[in-house]
Scaffold this active site. Structure first.
Site, PDB file in Angstrom:
ATOM      1  N   GLY A 100     -54.284  68.784-101.547  1.00  0.00           N
ATOM      2  CA  GLY A 100     -53.939  70.120-102.030  1.00  0.00           C
ATOM      3  C   GLY A 100     -55.200  70.956-102.057  1.00  0.00           C
ATOM      4  O   GLY A 100     -56.282  70.434-102.305  1.00  0.00           O
ATOM      5  N   THR A 101     -55.078  72.247-101.801  1.00  0.00           N
ATOM      6  CA  THR A 101     -56.292  73.033-101.599  1.00  0.00           C
ATOM      7  C   THR A 101     -56.623  73.984-102.750  1.00  0.00           C
ATOM      8  O   THR A 101     -57.296  73.571-103.671  1.00  0.00           O
ATOM      9  CB  THR A 101     -56.225  73.719-100.232  1.00  0.00           C
ATOM     10  N   THR A 102     -56.144  75.231-102.722  1.00  0.00           N
ATOM     11  CA  THR A 102     -56.643  76.178-103.733  1.00  0.00           C
ATOM     12  C   THR A 102     -55.648  76.438-104.864  1.00  0.00           C
ATOM     13  O   THR A 102     -54.479  76.737-104.616  1.00  0.00           O
ATOM     14  CB  THR A 102     -57.002  77.520-103.067  1.00  0.00           C
ATOM     15  N   GLY A 143     -60.311  73.532-106.164  1.00  0.00           N
ATOM     16  CA  GLY A 143     -59.758  73.097-104.884  1.00  0.00           C
ATOM     17  C   GLY A 143     -60.703  73.537-103.780  1.00  0.00           C
ATOM     18  O   GLY A 143     -61.738  74.171-104.052  1.00  0.00           O
ATOM     19  N   ASP A 157     -51.854  78.108-103.454  1.00  0.00           N
ATOM     20  CA  ASP A 157     -51.332  78.316-102.099  1.00  0.00           C
ATOM     21  C   ASP A 157     -50.340  77.193-101.800  1.00  0.00           C
ATOM     22  O   ASP A 157     -50.127  76.303-102.622  1.00  0.00           O
ATOM     23  CB  ASP A 157     -52.472  78.363-101.077  1.00  0.00           C
TER      24      ASP A 157
END
Lengths: 279, 236
Positions: free
Chosen positions: A61-63, A196, A78
């Site tokens: 998972g990113t941001t 993230g 996101d």
């Protein structure tokens, strides 16, 4: 279902699972599966090629971010999960409702992170039902810290889970943000926070645009812009997808409880932002 | 060494039944009514710390009466069992039918144990329908573990039969929330004044406890009616 002994009665769901179904918690609190943790699981110095494959195929998972505004708190993320250099999942959800007044967002390795979010939600709800009254906001935050702590063996192998916890504090009458590090350290942020892979970029945007006592309308604008900048700078973070109609998840919590910002509204905010950036 | 006394199984079971019935005869009543948007549960309960009605799971609630420690242990076991099952499989796999069977087995096992006291409880396990294609479920569990399904309205507690008699004449389908709550309040007033010949008895927000399983709510259908909401409906 068994009639539990009176001295086994607890309002801590984690304790129930540890006693009754420890195999369901195998991810949390187990010793490392590998003898030597890979030094850098993104690239070099992997022990074997199969292990490299394993790590490269894990979804990440990113941001995610959160910001306090004058009536409460907003939390967003996101929709992309990245596996190595590939888009792993375009519609993943990283922001979850915990109860009527709090929400959790997760970054890091998606599998254990989503499991932690699910377990945390049950933990909070279980307490509320058994005790007949909800945990305090800080009580919930501390309980999440314990979960991140118990993920330490996995974190040491690079399988890091980093949540953000936000909620409306009914006693203090304000929105609050709690951030965590990989080993369960818990810190409170009074204004905004992002983490993230694109967290740093989002944080910079929030820093430039945030003002104390910002309104709900104002904070929605800067959150959307921060996520845009994160997607712009960080290859792993997903931006708004007008073709597939995929937009970031945004939840708002105030004294009346938690509510979702519908995709139609997020889309309108992005359309407005793009017009602004274009002119 | 003297031989132990022989007691026939019939006598043992009869004594257990008498014991449990005696406990429940003293119990305060809980009325459960199906109304337009779901299921309403109302208990005569002036206490604000000890509840007779509680949330078990997303669509399931428990109304209980009898001996508090007995039904509290069952309430706890129900919540724990439901959460563990929902966490292991999926939330939609937790159903009232499953839970009613679990309760039935537990209560029945304790009832049959030679050296244990039977549970002095009567339970209504309520589940609101998933959508318009399914039905609400109300499972009525007895102290010996037997259970059956009720619908429209049902009562547990000492004067359950008398109260059900009143409801039989008064109940109609499709009541809204205030209609259903007023009916429950009126019924309690009738039983107190006419059957028990108390001079004047009035149900207020302080004398009852009420909660709903409301179809229009999100995932968690259970909602306790707050004193303000109760007063508003009762004084209308």
């Amino acid at each position: 279902m068994v009639f539990s002994r009176a001295d086994h009665r607890t309002s801590d769901f984690l304790e129930v699972l540890q006693r009754e179904r420890p195999e369901l918690l195998s991810r949390f609190g187990t010793p490392p599966l590998l003898d030597s943790p890979p030094a850098n699981w993104k690239g070099q110095r992997m022990p074997t090629s199969s292990l490299t494959d394993l790590y490269d195929n894990l979804l990440e998972g990113t941001t995610i971010l959160a910001a306090v505004y004058n009536e409460g708190v907003i939390i967003a993320g996101d929709r992309q999960a990245t596996a190595g250099f590939q888009v792993g999942e375009r519609r993943i959800r990283k922001v979850y409702e915990v109860d009527a007044y709090s929400a959790i967002a997760i970054a890091g390795v998606a599998g254990p992170a989503m499991e932690m979010a699910k377990l945390f939600q049950v933990q909070v709800e279980f307490y509320e039902k058994i005790e007949g009254s909800p945990l305090s906001l800080e009580g919930k935050a501390n309980s999440l810290s314990n979960m991140v702590k118990s993920n330490l063996p996995m974190a040491l192998q690079g399988l890091v889970v980093v949540p953000i916890f936000t909620g409306y504090d009914l006693k203090r009458k304000q929105g609050r943000i709690f951030k965590y590090d990989a080993i369960g350290g818990q810190y409170e942020e009074s204004e905004y926070y992002a983490t993230g892979s694109g967290g740093k970029d989002a944080q910079t945007t929030l820093k430039k645009l945030y003002s104390p006592d910002i309104s709900r309308e104002g904070v929605l604008k800067i959150v959307v812009e921060a996520l845009w900048d994160a997607a712009d700078e960080d290859v792993a973070t997903g931006g708004p997808d007008f073709i597939r109609e995929i937009f970031p998840t945004i939840k708002v919590i105030d004294s009346t409880g938690i509510s979702d910002i519908p995709d139609s509204e997020t889309k309108a905010l992005y359309t407005e932002l793009l017009e602004r950036l274009h002119s | 060494m003297p031989a132990p006394y022989y007691v026939s199984p019939e006598q043992i079971m009869q004594e257990k039944e008498d014991f449990a019935r005696k406990g429940i005869e003293k119990a305060k009543e809980v009325i459960v009514l199906e109304y337009r948007d779901g299921i309403l549960m109302v208990a005569e309960n002036p206490l604000t710390t000890v509840f007779k009605i509680s949330e078990i799971y997303d669509r399931i609630a428990l109304a209980a009466t009898g001996l508090y420690p007995d039904y509290e242990a069952l309430r706890y076991a129900g919540i724990q069992g439901a959460e563990v099952k929902g966490f292991t499989f999926n939330r939609e796999d937790v159903t009232a039918r499953w839970l009613a069977n679990q309760y039935s087995q537990q209560i029945g096992a304790i009832y049959r144990q030679p050296d244990a006291k039977p549970l002095e409880v009567e339970l209504l396990l309520c589940e609101i329908r998933e959508d318009s294609s399914s039905n609400n479920r109300i499972y009525h569990l007895s102290f010996d573990g037997t259970f059956w399904e009720d619908n429209e309205y049902t009562v547990i507690g000492g004067r359950a039969d008398e109260i059900a008699g009143i409801l039989e004449a008064e109940y109609s389908e499709g009541l809204d929330l205030s209609g259903a709550l007023q009916l429950a309040a009126r019924t309690f007033e009738t039983i107190e004044t006419e059957v028990d010949e108390v001079d004047r008895y009035q149900v207020t927000a302080e004398t009852i406890e009420a909660a709903v399983l409301d179809e229009t709510r999100n995932r968690r259908k259970f909602k306790r009616l707050l004193p303000d909401e109760l007063s508003e409906i009762l004084s209308a």
